[in-house]
Write a protein that holds these residues in place. Sequence first.
Motif, PDB file in Angstrom:
ATOM      1  N   GLY A 121       0.843  -1.190   0.000  1.00  0.00           N
ATOM      2  CA  GLY A 121       0.000   0.000   0.000  1.00  0.00           C
ATOM      3  C   GLY A 121       0.875   1.235   0.000  1.00  0.00           C
ATOM      4  O   GLY A 121       2.074   1.155  -0.243  1.00  0.00           O
ATOM      5  N   ARG A 122       0.260   2.393   0.259  1.00  0.00           N
ATOM      6  CA  ARG A 122       1.003   3.644   0.330  1.00  0.00           C
ATOM      7  C   ARG A 122       2.066   3.584   1.421  1.00  0.00           C
ATOM      8  O   ARG A 122       1.872   2.957   2.445  1.00  0.00           O
ATOM      9  CB  ARG A 122       0.039   4.794   0.663  1.00  0.00           C
ATOM     10  CG  ARG A 122      -0.536   5.496  -0.545  1.00  0.00           C
ATOM     11  CD  ARG A 122      -1.703   6.371  -0.168  1.00  0.00           C
ATOM     12  NE  ARG A 122      -1.335   7.598   0.542  1.00  0.00           N
ATOM     13  CZ  ARG A 122      -1.090   8.769  -0.037  1.00  0.00           C
ATOM     14  NH1 ARG A 122      -1.122   8.866  -1.354  1.00  0.00           N
ATOM     15  NH2 ARG A 122      -0.808   9.828   0.666  1.00  0.00           N
ATOM     16  N   ALA A 150       1.594  14.012 -12.584  1.00  0.00           N
ATOM     17  CA  ALA A 150       1.425  12.678 -11.995  1.00  0.00           C
ATOM     18  C   ALA A 150       0.384  12.658 -10.869  1.00  0.00           C
ATOM     19  O   ALA A 150      -0.471  11.765 -10.841  1.00  0.00           O
ATOM     20  CB  ALA A 150       2.774  12.129 -11.526  1.00  0.00           C
ATOM     21  N   PRO A 151       0.391  13.636  -9.941  1.00  0.00           N
ATOM     22  CA  PRO A 151      -0.643  13.600  -8.890  1.00  0.00           C
ATOM     23  C   PRO A 151      -2.062  13.737  -9.440  1.00  0.00           C
ATOM     24  O   PRO A 151      -3.013  13.238  -8.845  1.00  0.00           O
ATOM     25  CB  PRO A 151      -0.280  14.803  -8.001  1.00  0.00           C
ATOM     26  CG  PRO A 151       1.181  15.030  -8.237  1.00  0.00           C
ATOM     27  CD  PRO A 151       1.379  14.701  -9.690  1.00  0.00           C
ATOM     28  N   THR A 154      -3.294  10.331 -10.210  1.00  0.00           N
ATOM     29  CA  THR A 154      -3.696   9.624  -8.995  1.00  0.00           C
ATOM     30  C   THR A 154      -5.163   9.931  -8.681  1.00  0.00           C
ATOM     31  O   THR A 154      -5.966   9.032  -8.407  1.00  0.00           O
ATOM     32  CB  THR A 154      -2.798  10.072  -7.817  1.00  0.00           C
ATOM     33  OG1 THR A 154      -1.460   9.670  -8.082  1.00  0.00           O
ATOM     34  CG2 THR A 154      -3.256   9.457  -6.513  1.00  0.00           C
ATOM     35  N   ASN A 179      -6.674   9.426  -2.563  1.00  0.00           N
ATOM     36  CA  ASN A 179      -7.175   8.364  -3.437  1.00  0.00           C
ATOM     37  C   ASN A 179      -7.640   7.090  -2.733  1.00  0.00           C
ATOM     38  O   ASN A 179      -7.595   6.016  -3.320  1.00  0.00           O
ATOM     39  CB  ASN A 179      -6.117   8.028  -4.489  1.00  0.00           C
ATOM     40  CG  ASN A 179      -4.789   7.628  -3.855  1.00  0.00           C
ATOM     41  OD1 ASN A 179      -4.704   7.527  -2.638  1.00  0.00           O
ATOM     42  ND2 ASN A 179      -3.781   7.391  -4.658  1.00  0.00           N
ATOM     43  N   ILE A 191      -5.280   2.879  -3.752  1.00  0.00           N
ATOM     44  CA  ILE A 191      -4.653   3.134  -5.054  1.00  0.00           C
ATOM     45  C   ILE A 191      -3.240   3.649  -4.806  1.00  0.00           C
ATOM     46  O   ILE A 191      -3.021   4.434  -3.886  1.00  0.00           O
ATOM     47  CB  ILE A 191      -5.477   4.182  -5.848  1.00  0.00           C
ATOM     48  CG1 ILE A 191      -6.858   3.599  -6.216  1.00  0.00           C
ATOM     49  CG2 ILE A 191      -4.738   4.638  -7.102  1.00  0.00           C
ATOM     50  CD1 ILE A 191      -7.819   4.631  -6.770  1.00  0.00           C
ATOM     51  N   LEU A 192      -2.293   3.180  -5.603  1.00  0.00           N
ATOM     52  CA  LEU A 192      -0.896   3.602  -5.450  1.00  0.00           C
ATOM     53  C   LEU A 192      -0.324   3.804  -6.849  1.00  0.00           C
ATOM     54  O   LEU A 192      -0.270   2.855  -7.632  1.00  0.00           O
ATOM     55  CB  LEU A 192      -0.110   2.507  -4.717  1.00  0.00           C
ATOM     56  CG  LEU A 192       1.382   2.704  -4.547  1.00  0.00           C
ATOM     57  CD1 LEU A 192       1.656   3.772  -3.490  1.00  0.00           C
ATOM     58  CD2 LEU A 192       2.046   1.386  -4.128  1.00  0.00           C
ATOM     59  N   LEU A 193       0.066   5.024  -7.192  1.00  0.00           N
ATOM     60  CA  LEU A 193       0.663   5.274  -8.504  1.00  0.00           C
ATOM     61  C   LEU A 193       2.168   5.459  -8.359  1.00  0.00           C
ATOM     62  O   LEU A 193       2.612   6.381  -7.666  1.00  0.00           O
ATOM     63  CB  LEU A 193       0.055   6.523  -9.160  1.00  0.00           C
ATOM     64  CG  LEU A 193      -1.024   6.234 -10.210  1.00  0.00           C
ATOM     65  CD1 LEU A 193      -2.264   5.681  -9.526  1.00  0.00           C
ATOM     66  CD2 LEU A 193      -1.348   7.445 -11.034  1.00  0.00           C
ATOM     67  N   GLU A 194       2.933   4.619  -9.010  1.00  0.00           N
ATOM     68  CA  GLU A 194       4.388   4.777  -8.999  1.00  0.00           C
ATOM     69  C   GLU A 194       4.827   5.327 -10.350  1.00  0.00           C
ATOM     70  O   GLU A 194       4.490   4.775 -11.396  1.00  0.00           O
ATOM     71  CB  GLU A 194       5.066   3.449  -8.692  1.00  0.00           C
ATOM     72  CG  GLU A 194       4.813   3.016  -7.257  1.00  0.00           C
ATOM     73  CD  GLU A 194       5.570   1.756  -6.890  1.00  0.00           C
ATOM     74  OE1 GLU A 194       6.497   1.844  -6.074  1.00  0.00           O
ATOM     75  OE2 GLU A 194       5.227   0.690  -7.409  1.00  0.00           O
ATOM     76  N   SER A 195       5.577   6.410 -10.318  1.00  0.00           N
ATOM     77  CA  SER A 195       5.998   7.056 -11.566  1.00  0.00           C
ATOM     78  C   SER A 195       7.494   6.954 -11.736  1.00  0.00           C
ATOM     79  O   SER A 195       8.248   7.010 -10.769  1.00  0.00           O
ATOM     80  CB  SER A 195       5.672   8.548 -11.568  1.00  0.00           C
ATOM     81  OG  SER A 195       4.575   8.834 -10.782  1.00  0.00           O
ATOM     82  N   ALA A 196       7.921   6.859 -12.994  1.00  0.00           N
ATOM     83  CA  ALA A 196       9.335   6.950 -13.340  1.00  0.00           C
ATOM     84  C   ALA A 196       9.458   8.094 -14.334  1.00  0.00           C
ATOM     85  O   ALA A 196       8.730   8.152 -15.322  1.00  0.00           O
ATOM     86  CB  ALA A 196       9.825   5.648 -13.960  1.00  0.00           C
ATOM     87  N   TYR A 204       6.930   6.419 -17.447  1.00  0.00           N
ATOM     88  CA  TYR A 204       5.739   5.581 -17.303  1.00  0.00           C
ATOM     89  C   TYR A 204       5.191   5.731 -15.894  1.00  0.00           C
ATOM     90  O   TYR A 204       5.879   6.220 -14.991  1.00  0.00           O
ATOM     91  CB  TYR A 204       6.040   4.102 -17.604  1.00  0.00           C
ATOM     92  CG  TYR A 204       7.038   3.462 -16.678  1.00  0.00           C
ATOM     93  CD1 TYR A 204       6.662   3.024 -15.411  1.00  0.00           C
ATOM     94  CD2 TYR A 204       8.369   3.297 -17.058  1.00  0.00           C
ATOM     95  CE1 TYR A 204       7.588   2.446 -14.553  1.00  0.00           C
ATOM     96  CE2 TYR A 204       9.293   2.720 -16.205  1.00  0.00           C
ATOM     97  CZ  TYR A 204       8.899   2.289 -14.957  1.00  0.00           C
ATOM     98  OH  TYR A 204       9.809   1.721 -14.101  1.00  0.00           O
TER      99      TYR A 204
END
Lengths: 328, 328
Positions: A121-122, A150-151, A154, A179, A191-196, A204
């Motif tokens: 999770g977060r 990016a946010p 989310t 979220n 929900i967890l968004l990981e960005s590169a 992505y």
Amino acid sequence: MKSHDQLLNLLKRHPDQYVSGAMMSQELNVSRTAVWKQIRKLETAGYEIEASTKLGYRLLYSPDEINSERLAESHSTARFGQSIHYFEQVKSTQDSARALAESGAPEGTLVLAEEQTGGRGRMGRGWVSPQGKGIWMSMVMRPHVPIHCAPQLTLLTAVALCRSLRRLTELPIGIKWPNDLLIRGKKISGILLESAAEDERLKYIVAGVGISVNLSEGDYPEELLAKATSLRIEAGQPFSRSAIVAEFMQEWETLYDLFLQEGFNAIAALWESLSVSIGQKVRLVTPQGELEGTPVGLDESGAIRVERADGSLVTIFSAEMGEPLNRS
Amino acid sequence: MKSHDQLLNLLKRHPDQYVSGAMMSQELNVSRTAVWKQIRKLETAGYEIEASTKLGYRLLYSPDEINSERLAESHSTARFGQSIHYFEQVKSTQDSARALAESGAPEGTLVLAEEQTGGRGRMGRGWVSPQGKGIWMSMVMRPHVPIHCAPQLTLLTAVALCRSLRRLTELPIGIKWPNDLLIRGKKISGILLESAAEDERLKYIVAGVGISVNLSEGDYPEELLAKATSLRIEAGQPFSRSAIVAEFMQEWETLYDLFLQEGFNAIAALWESLSVSIGQKVRLVTPQGELEGTPVGLDESGAIRVERADGSLVTIFSAEMGEPLNRS
């Protein structure tokens, strides 16, 4: 046919009825102990079976099956969920999807697992994800937008999930900033968004979504029951996981395309209309310290604007938001 | 002692003089062909040797050695460059540092390599990084700032490098938006920041920096010579790579701490004072299309504000910036 399949058929032939252990043992030509062992196996696989020393066993719940080929055909998206990687068990769908993204998997690539052994999770927290009862998934996104968006994605993901779940379940689901999805104050989805990113460009995003669909109260550790629930517990009926994934993919891609074409404003308005955080006084723990205030809305970047007791407005980009302090 | 060490000693005993192949062959007791092979080996290791059929061989340039222990002691930073991973050869320092960051390496962990076999620049482009002649490095940063600050750290890194190189070399080095360092229009350094974020929180940044310190014109492919140069070519003298790394670490940490305490404003002002992009009409290729205009400054997020021919201002978050259209 395996003996636990035979046993399952026997239970299914008697819907809502008890089947005695003696009858099972006789029909399957195995010992009472062997029957008990097969019952345990079915429970591990997501079935719920009530056991009564007097009456025998009764099938309460069967997990719905996910067929990844039929699932991909069930929604008419262009990209989201069109390439599905389905696993019986993974450590974390997020880790699997990140590896796929690194090796060039296209936008919309979806990883689904029946069970996660190390669901995340977060902030590195664990996530309860037992076999066959929830939707544990991660999807690759490749938006051509700068990193500061990016946010916004989310928040968009929370809006898409909330809208599709409300439509299918008719439950009063709301979004806690940024979220989490809640029903009557209890969490049903994370929900967890990981960005590169490379400099100011997103390479992505991997969006991880956990939905507690058909978990029963017994699936949660005691200490979580006050804070977590499932669609099934709240509605008093199970839901088809495949139908939820299909509805979500459709709604998610629609809102994502709207966002890419028109920007964040429409998404922000949808988020605000579904939010349970706005107007509720809360304590916020930010990297710079704690504060109390009442969220009043989003700014154009996706940060939340919070009104303090003295009437001043602060914009919060990142924080842990506590329980409402003035729950009505 | 290896025969190329003996040969190197022989050349070093005759500074600025030619040593004939015959004499070398005799002194080392090897064939003329063996001498030629050892010369080739030294060249591969970064030495530059002039060969004349009449006069023999002359040592023009020896790479300075990097001693990672002495290097860590040479600057008085608290974190930056205090843990150094030094490699003779890697595919890409960026990939090595990312792996270290993923496994929990602390802020300031520095990866240095004598040679990269697959050095990467912006947008997946290659990067010329021959052995012993440049600084090819990547450092792990773990700032507690929201994801939208990542582009500000890209600009901060360019400011820190530009200021330390100007101080050491006294060359007229400027910054082309966002983070290329130029001398008289030719590139001497490239910077690439890769970020990993979880929702709105940065998990880590890996800052890759390539500095063309002691490359000679012969080290560049023909087609790059019009666009790329080195400190040595521009100054007419080589520089100590260790001294550059030490100066850079000091300046970088100082500005980074200033940024964490005071925010981006001071960094933006320093960037603007060093920029060669401001006031120069250019063509910009953005994900949304092309435009022409004159950069006038940074906004508070680190995006660049560009004035168009009709006097309107646009804010650009991400673009490729072309050559000046009205070079004066």
